[in-house]
Design a protein around this motif. Structure first.
Motif, PDB file in Angstrom:
ATOM      1  N   TYR A 103       0.964  -1.105   0.037  1.00 12.82           N
ATOM      2  CA  TYR A 103      -0.009  -0.015   0.127  1.00 12.82           C
ATOM      3  C   TYR A 103       1.018   1.231   0.074  1.00 12.82           C
ATOM      4  N   LEU A 104       1.885   1.301   0.814  1.00 10.78           N
ATOM      5  CA  LEU A 104       2.746   2.516   1.024  1.00 10.78           C
ATOM      6  C   LEU A 104       3.667   2.521  -0.259  1.00 10.78           C
ATOM      7  N   GLU A 105       4.156   1.534  -0.807  1.00 13.01           N
ATOM      8  CA  GLU A 105       4.701   1.527  -2.077  1.00 13.01           C
ATOM      9  C   GLU A 105       3.788   2.262  -3.334  1.00 13.01           C
ATOM     10  N   GLY A 106       2.581   2.080  -3.226  1.00 14.05           N
ATOM     11  CA  GLY A 106       1.635   2.825  -4.186  1.00 14.05           C
ATOM     12  C   GLY A 106       1.267   4.132  -4.106  1.00 14.05           C
ATOM     13  N   LEU A 107       1.728   4.711  -2.808  1.00 15.35           N
ATOM     14  CA  LEU A 107       1.530   6.100  -2.639  1.00 15.35           C
ATOM     15  C   LEU A 107       3.108   6.964  -3.177  1.00 15.35           C
ATOM     16  N   ALA A 108       3.793   6.233  -3.649  1.00 13.07           N
ATOM     17  CA  ALA A 108       5.045   6.986  -4.069  1.00 13.07           C
ATOM     18  C   ALA A 108       4.988   7.790  -5.065  1.00 13.07           C
ATOM     19  N   GLY A 109       4.322   7.647  -5.994  1.00 15.52           N
ATOM     20  CA  GLY A 109       4.057   8.583  -6.933  1.00 15.52           C
ATOM     21  C   GLY A 109       3.109   9.865  -6.582  1.00 15.52           C
ATOM     22  N   LYS A 110       2.421   9.730  -5.347  1.00 18.00           N
ATOM     23  CA  LYS A 110       1.512  10.795  -4.946  1.00 18.00           C
ATOM     24  C   LYS A 110       2.042  11.620  -4.014  1.00 18.00           C
ATOM     25  N   ILE A 111       3.283  11.571  -3.570  1.00 16.95           N
ATOM     26  CA  ILE A 111       3.938  12.606  -2.702  1.00 16.95           C
ATOM     27  C   ILE A 111       5.066  13.157  -3.085  1.00 16.95           C
ATOM     28  N   ASP A 112       5.395  14.340  -2.487  1.00 12.78           N
ATOM     29  CA  ASP A 112       6.555  15.079  -2.994  1.00 12.78           C
ATOM     30  C   ASP A 112       7.890  14.271  -2.761  1.00 12.78           C
ATOM     31  N   GLU A 113       8.806  14.658  -3.327  1.00 13.72           N
ATOM     32  CA  GLU A 113      10.378  14.110  -3.135  1.00 13.72           C
ATOM     33  C   GLU A 113      10.896  13.863  -1.857  1.00 13.72           C
ATOM     34  N   THR A 114      10.616  14.868  -0.889  1.00 12.81           N
ATOM     35  CA  THR A 114      11.313  14.811   0.480  1.00 12.81           C
ATOM     36  C   THR A 114      10.669  13.551   1.186  1.00 12.81           C
ATOM     37  N   HIS A 115       9.190  13.540   1.020  1.00 18.41           N
ATOM     38  CA  HIS A 115       8.475  12.562   1.817  1.00 18.41           C
ATOM     39  C   HIS A 115       8.650  11.034   1.069  1.00 18.41           C
ATOM     40  N   ARG A 116       8.869  10.971  -0.309  1.00 14.69           N
ATOM     41  CA  ARG A 116       9.129   9.930  -1.087  1.00 14.69           C
ATOM     42  C   ARG A 116      10.293   8.995  -0.452  1.00 14.69           C
ATOM     43  N   PHE A 117      11.508   9.870  -0.312  1.00 13.40           N
ATOM     44  CA  PHE A 117      12.685   9.151   0.412  1.00 13.40           C
ATOM     45  C   PHE A 117      12.164   8.518   1.681  1.00 13.40           C
ATOM     46  N   ASP A 118      11.426   9.212   2.497  1.00 15.30           N
ATOM     47  CA  ASP A 118      11.058   8.664   3.823  1.00 15.30           C
ATOM     48  C   ASP A 118      10.279   7.596   3.896  1.00 15.30           C
ATOM     49  N   LEU A 119       9.306   7.616   2.467  1.00 13.69           N
ATOM     50  CA  LEU A 119       8.479   6.412   2.189  1.00 13.69           C
ATOM     51  C   LEU A 119       9.333   5.331   1.792  1.00 13.69           C
ATOM     52  N   ARG A 120      10.410   5.343   1.104  1.00 16.86           N
ATOM     53  CA  ARG A 120      11.202   4.287   0.610  1.00 16.86           C
ATOM     54  C   ARG A 120      11.976   3.785   1.775  1.00 16.86           C
ATOM     55  N   VAL A 121      12.226   4.736   2.730  1.00 11.53           N
ATOM     56  CA  VAL A 121      13.018   3.907   3.987  1.00 11.53           C
ATOM     57  C   VAL A 121      12.143   3.039   4.741  1.00 11.53           C
ATOM     58  N   ALA A 122      10.881   3.656   4.769  1.00 14.24           N
ATOM     59  CA  ALA A 122       9.720   2.701   5.426  1.00 14.24           C
ATOM     60  C   ALA A 122       9.339   1.599   4.832  1.00 14.24           C
ATOM     61  N   THR A 123       9.176   1.609   3.569  1.00 11.32           N
ATOM     62  CA  THR A 123       8.955   0.394   2.726  1.00 11.32           C
ATOM     63  C   THR A 123      10.217  -0.678   2.824  1.00 11.32           C
ATOM     64  N   HIS A 124      11.289  -0.307   2.919  1.00 10.85           N
ATOM     65  CA  HIS A 124      12.453  -1.226   2.923  1.00 10.85           C
ATOM     66  C   HIS A 124      12.398  -1.732   4.420  1.00 10.85           C
ATOM     67  N   LEU A 125      12.207  -0.981   5.379  1.00 13.00           N
ATOM     68  CA  LEU A 125      12.172  -1.663   6.798  1.00 13.00           C
ATOM     69  C   LEU A 125      11.033  -2.621   6.726  1.00 13.00           C
ATOM     70  N   LEU A 126       9.754  -2.143   6.233  1.00 18.69           N
ATOM     71  CA  LEU A 126       8.730  -3.089   6.346  1.00 18.69           C
ATOM     72  C   LEU A 126       8.957  -4.494   5.487  1.00 18.69           C
ATOM     73  N   GLY A 127       9.897  -4.454   4.375  1.00 19.72           N
ATOM     74  CA  GLY A 127      10.281  -5.518   3.704  1.00 19.72           C
ATOM     75  C   GLY A 127      11.190  -6.414   4.747  1.00 19.72           C
TER      76      GLY A 127
END
Length: 124
Positions: A18-42
């Motif tokens: 679900y969070l990975e699906g949000l990547a294209g809908k948020i700004d670049e700064t938050h996209r990095f945070d999202l990538r970190v969070a999805t990596h940790l969830l993985g």
């Protein structure tokens, strides 16, 4: 108390997807945070799903190499044996066991690191 399905790793995977699906809908700064969070969830997902099998495999590999005392972890027994020189004549076997242990940990933390482009896939 053990819950009925879905398993914890499936729930974590669903949240990660679900969070990975949000990547294209948020700004670049938050996209990095999202990538970190999805990596940790993985990592958590793989830990929940695969770790018991990996722990058993690691113990089996190291048990064949060391004489772990009752209650002693196989890693502690390996360290003790290496420090004492007990494995000097079995160095190739000891290195193979250590490499297998590291590979099992990488399967949880970062499986893509085990991929070898020159071999078209995983190192195993």
């Amino acid at each position: 108390m053990k819950q009925d399905q879905p398993a914890a790793h499936d729930l974590v995977g669903t949240v990660r997807d679900y969070l990975e699906g949000l990547a294209g809908k948020i700004d670049e700064t938050h996209r990095f945070d999202l990538r970190v969070a999805t990596h940790l969830l993985g990592i958590v997902e793989r830990e929940l799903r695969d770790r018991p099998d990996f722990d058993a495999s690691e113990r089996e590999t190291l048990r064949g190499l060391t004489n772990a005392a009752d209650g002693e972890s196989e890693i502690d027994a390996l360290c003790r044996a290496l420090r004492a020189g007990d494995l000097d004549d079995r160095w190739d076997e000891a290195m193979a066991a250590v490499m297998r242990s590291v590979e099992l940990k990488m399967e949880v933390v970062r499986p893509s690191a085990l991929e070898r482009p020159d071999r078209g896939g995983k190192s195993r």
